[in-house]
Design an enzyme around this catalytic site. Sequence first.
Site, PDB file in Angstrom:
ATOM      1  N   ASN A  10       0.801  -1.233   0.000  1.00  0.00           N
ATOM      2  CA  ASN A  10       0.000   0.000   0.000  1.00  0.00           C
ATOM      3  C   ASN A  10       0.833   1.282   0.000  1.00  0.00           C
ATOM      4  O   ASN A  10       0.282   2.374  -0.110  1.00  0.00           O
ATOM      5  CB  ASN A  10      -0.997   0.014   1.187  1.00  0.00           C
ATOM      6  CG  ASN A  10      -1.927  -1.174   1.135  1.00  0.00           C
ATOM      7  OD1 ASN A  10      -2.566  -1.402   0.113  1.00  0.00           O
ATOM      8  ND2 ASN A  10      -1.973  -1.974   2.184  1.00  0.00           N
ATOM      9  N   ARG A  17      -3.208   7.799  -0.200  1.00  0.00           N
ATOM     10  CA  ARG A  17      -3.690   6.913   0.864  1.00  0.00           C
ATOM     11  C   ARG A  17      -3.713   7.654   2.213  1.00  0.00           C
ATOM     12  O   ARG A  17      -2.664   8.130   2.667  1.00  0.00           O
ATOM     13  CB  ARG A  17      -2.701   5.747   0.939  1.00  0.00           C
ATOM     14  CG  ARG A  17      -2.854   4.886   2.125  1.00  0.00           C
ATOM     15  CD  ARG A  17      -1.655   3.967   2.290  1.00  0.00           C
ATOM     16  NE  ARG A  17      -1.933   3.049   3.352  1.00  0.00           N
ATOM     17  CZ  ARG A  17      -1.010   2.378   4.022  1.00  0.00           C
ATOM     18  NH1 ARG A  17       0.256   2.505   3.720  1.00  0.00           N
ATOM     19  NH2 ARG A  17      -1.361   1.563   4.981  1.00  0.00           N
ATOM     20  N   TYR A  22      -0.408   9.630   6.304  1.00  0.00           N
ATOM     21  CA  TYR A  22       0.816   9.350   5.531  1.00  0.00           C
ATOM     22  C   TYR A  22       1.287  10.519   4.664  1.00  0.00           C
ATOM     23  O   TYR A  22       2.307  10.401   3.989  1.00  0.00           O
ATOM     24  CB  TYR A  22       0.590   8.099   4.659  1.00  0.00           C
ATOM     25  CG  TYR A  22       0.297   6.866   5.490  1.00  0.00           C
ATOM     26  CD1 TYR A  22       1.268   6.322   6.325  1.00  0.00           C
ATOM     27  CD2 TYR A  22      -0.959   6.254   5.454  1.00  0.00           C
ATOM     28  CE1 TYR A  22       1.008   5.205   7.109  1.00  0.00           C
ATOM     29  CE2 TYR A  22      -1.226   5.134   6.233  1.00  0.00           C
ATOM     30  CZ  TYR A  22      -0.244   4.616   7.049  1.00  0.00           C
ATOM     31  OH  TYR A  22      -0.493   3.516   7.828  1.00  0.00           O
ATOM     32  N   ASN A  71      10.621  -0.204   4.862  1.00  0.00           N
ATOM     33  CA  ASN A  71       9.305   0.023   5.462  1.00  0.00           C
ATOM     34  C   ASN A  71       8.435  -1.132   4.984  1.00  0.00           C
ATOM     35  O   ASN A  71       7.912  -1.112   3.865  1.00  0.00           O
ATOM     36  CB  ASN A  71       8.723   1.369   5.025  1.00  0.00           C
ATOM     37  CG  ASN A  71       7.416   1.676   5.743  1.00  0.00           C
ATOM     38  OD1 ASN A  71       6.817   0.790   6.364  1.00  0.00           O
ATOM     39  ND2 ASN A  71       6.955   2.915   5.642  1.00  0.00           N
TER      40      ASN A  71
END
Length: 139
Positions: A10, A17, A22, A71
């Site tokens: 994602n 998003r 974020y 990440n």
Amino acid sequence: MNISIINGPNLNLLGKREPNIYGSVTFDEYLISLKKEFSDIKFDYFQSNIEGKIIDRIQEVGFSSDYILLNAAAYTHTSVAIGDAIKSIIAPVIEIHISNTFSREDFRHKSYITPAAKGLIVGFGIDSYRLGVLSLLNK
Ligand code: DQA
């Protein structure tokens, strides 16, 4: 210095998003600014929504890159296999999170990456990646 950046599921939607969590910058845009700021560093970038592909990439760069910024997104909290992959390679891994996972839901407090990582940078927004790079330069 070579730094491999690996982003998990994602994170291809960064900028779109949940921008309140974020941010509104896409990773491609951010990567341009990172490359500009750290022009002596050679960056390569990989993103996948698929756990096995992330493991393949860790194995692929894990014996040649100087460092990996990882990440693993939601797989951070579930993936024994990604944790094992990090233990299997030579390149030190810096675990990165954009949001402060410890101020969010309990399931985000658990990480299979941290025990195998050199360090953890969490909660500084997209700038967590830049701080990860700086931590490697200031040695
Ligand atoms: C994340 C935090 C994870 O809990 C989440 O699943 C993500 C992104 C972060 O960068 O803040 O997808 O890794």
